[in-house]
Design a protein around this motif. Sequence first.
Motif, mmCIF file in Angstrom:
data_model
loop_
_atom_site.group_PDB
_atom_site.id
_atom_site.type_symbol
_atom_site.label_atom_id
_atom_site.label_comp_id
_atom_site.label_asym_id
_atom_site.label_seq_id
_atom_site.Cartn_x
_atom_site.Cartn_y
_atom_site.Cartn_z
ATOM 1 N N ALA A 220 49.715 28.381 16.264
ATOM 2 C CA ALA A 220 50.752 28.860 15.341
ATOM 3 C C ALA A 220 50.903 27.919 14.144
ATOM 4 N N LYS A 221 50.811 26.620 14.388
ATOM 5 C CA LYS A 221 50.924 25.644 13.292
ATOM 6 C C LYS A 221 49.741 25.774 12.327
ATOM 7 N N ARG A 222 48.535 25.960 12.873
ATOM 8 C CA ARG A 222 47.368 26.154 11.996
ATOM 9 C C ARG A 222 47.499 27.456 11.206
ATOM 10 N N PHE A 223 48.048 28.476 11.856
ATOM 11 C CA PHE A 223 48.274 29.776 11.208
ATOM 12 C C PHE A 223 49.218 29.614 10.015
ATOM 13 N N LEU A 224 50.327 28.892 10.215
ATOM 14 C CA LEU A 224 51.288 28.670 9.137
ATOM 15 C C LEU A 224 50.709 27.789 8.029
ATOM 16 N N LYS A 225 49.951 26.789 8.419
ATOM 17 C CA LYS A 225 49.334 25.893 7.424
ATOM 18 C C LYS A 225 48.393 26.672 6.511
ATOM 19 N N HIS A 226 47.694 27.640 7.084
ATOM 20 C CA HIS A 226 46.757 28.470 6.312
ATOM 21 C C HIS A 226 47.464 29.151 5.143
ATOM 22 N N PHE A 227 48.719 29.540 5.331
ATOM 23 C CA PHE A 227 49.492 30.205 4.276
ATOM 24 C C PHE A 227 50.363 29.220 3.496
ATOM 25 N N ASP A 228 50.136 27.924 3.707
ATOM 26 C CA ASP A 228 50.907 26.855 3.070
ATOM 27 C C ASP A 228 52.394 26.948 3.428
ATOM 28 N N MET A 229 52.681 27.466 4.632
ATOM 29 C CA MET A 229 54.066 27.635 5.075
ATOM 30 C C MET A 229 54.545 26.507 5.981
ATOM 31 N N LEU A 230 53.625 25.712 6.510
ATOM 32 C CA LEU A 230 54.001 24.669 7.460
ATOM 33 C C LEU A 230 54.722 23.536 6.735
ATOM 34 N N SER A 231 55.866 23.153 7.261
ATOM 35 C CA SER A 231 56.645 22.072 6.669
ATOM 36 C C SER A 231 55.798 20.804 6.554
ATOM 37 N N PRO A 232 55.931 20.058 5.443
ATOM 38 C CA PRO A 232 55.178 18.802 5.291
ATOM 39 C C PRO A 232 55.492 17.792 6.399
ATOM 40 N N LYS A 233 56.653 17.954 7.065
ATOM 41 C CA LYS A 233 57.025 17.042 8.155
ATOM 42 C C LYS A 233 56.226 17.311 9.425
ATOM 43 N N LYS A 234 55.557 18.488 9.477
ATOM 44 C CA LYS A 234 54.810 18.873 10.675
ATOM 45 C C LYS A 234 53.315 18.768 10.403
ATOM 46 N N LYS A 235 52.592 18.321 11.382
ATOM 47 C CA LYS A 235 51.144 18.198 11.254
ATOM 48 C C LYS A 235 50.462 19.221 12.162
ATOM 49 N N ALA A 236 49.522 19.947 11.597
ATOM 50 C CA ALA A 236 48.743 20.887 12.393
ATOM 51 C C ALA A 236 47.546 20.156 12.996
ATOM 52 N N LYS A 237 47.372 20.305 14.283
ATOM 53 C CA LYS A 237 46.251 19.655 14.967
ATOM 54 C C LYS A 237 44.947 20.288 14.512
#
Length: 318
Positions: A220-237
């Motif tokens: 889910a985190k990688r999915f959100l990162k793909h759309f530039d939606m993941l908070s900068p405070k969170k890191k996608a593995k």
Amino acid sequence: MANHKDITILKETVKPGESKTINLEIARLHTMTRLKIPIIVERSKVDGPVVLFTAGLHGDEINGVEIVRQLIVRKINKPKIGTIICIPIINVFGFVNKSREFPDGRDLNRVFPGSKSGSLASRFAYYLLKEVIPHVDYCVDFHAGGASRFNAPQIRIVPGNGELKQLSDVFNAPFTLYSKNISGSFRSSCDKLGVKMLLFEGGKSLDINDEVTQEGVNGAKRFLKHFDMLSPKKKAKEPGMPTIYIEKSGWIRARHSGLFQNKAIAGQFVEKGEVIACITDPFGKFEQKVKAPNSGYIINANDAPIVFQGDAIFHISQ
């Protein structure tokens, strides 16, 4: 992707930059107890995609509920841009009873698009599609295996859809299965309404498995990162091995009833002829070895201690 200014669900409006929990309440228990389905909406001030995370479509598939719960409690659902909607438990009636179906005996995942005046399950399907889905661009729906059958973490997508394949690559579950939409399913209705859905399967009913949970959360985190939606405070593995695509698979069924001793785990690669289980009677009269009919990945394994003739005991890629 639409321009989402105001998002209004059940007459409650959530503006950019706002957070709101909206309760979907359609019916009560026979005791007159109110049952509410929380819809948790988190909006950034910056316009962007709307992503929906859902679980508990089947009330006994608790591992999916835990994945969405973690997205909320770890604040992964607070987007950098756009909107994230979380519905941790769609079938709250089944969840209360620890059962797959609605109290009316229906499988919610077979009654979509539903009806405003139909059965209880049908009404829930109707309001979910009418009130929530029109706002959504992308959805990840979390499921688990039923009846003691443990699914290796996997994404399911329809064949021949390049965008879904790209999103599955991004999510990067250990496996991706091509499977057609089932009539009456949530996935089929979302597809018809233009919502791109990944269906996640992992673990088994009435169980929480930490490895499956982490696969779901990391995807889910990688999915959100793909759309530039993941908070900068969170890191996608970062993904490890690329997802393994499975175009064809089949069930291995028990030839005898008896005590079931599983020797292969979900996710394991087995060779043709390898002994993957034993079925024995309780009285020491017979012992039947179950051998892999072909080399492939075990993508679902039955964890039940007792099986009956004809029971599905393994799902293997072909």
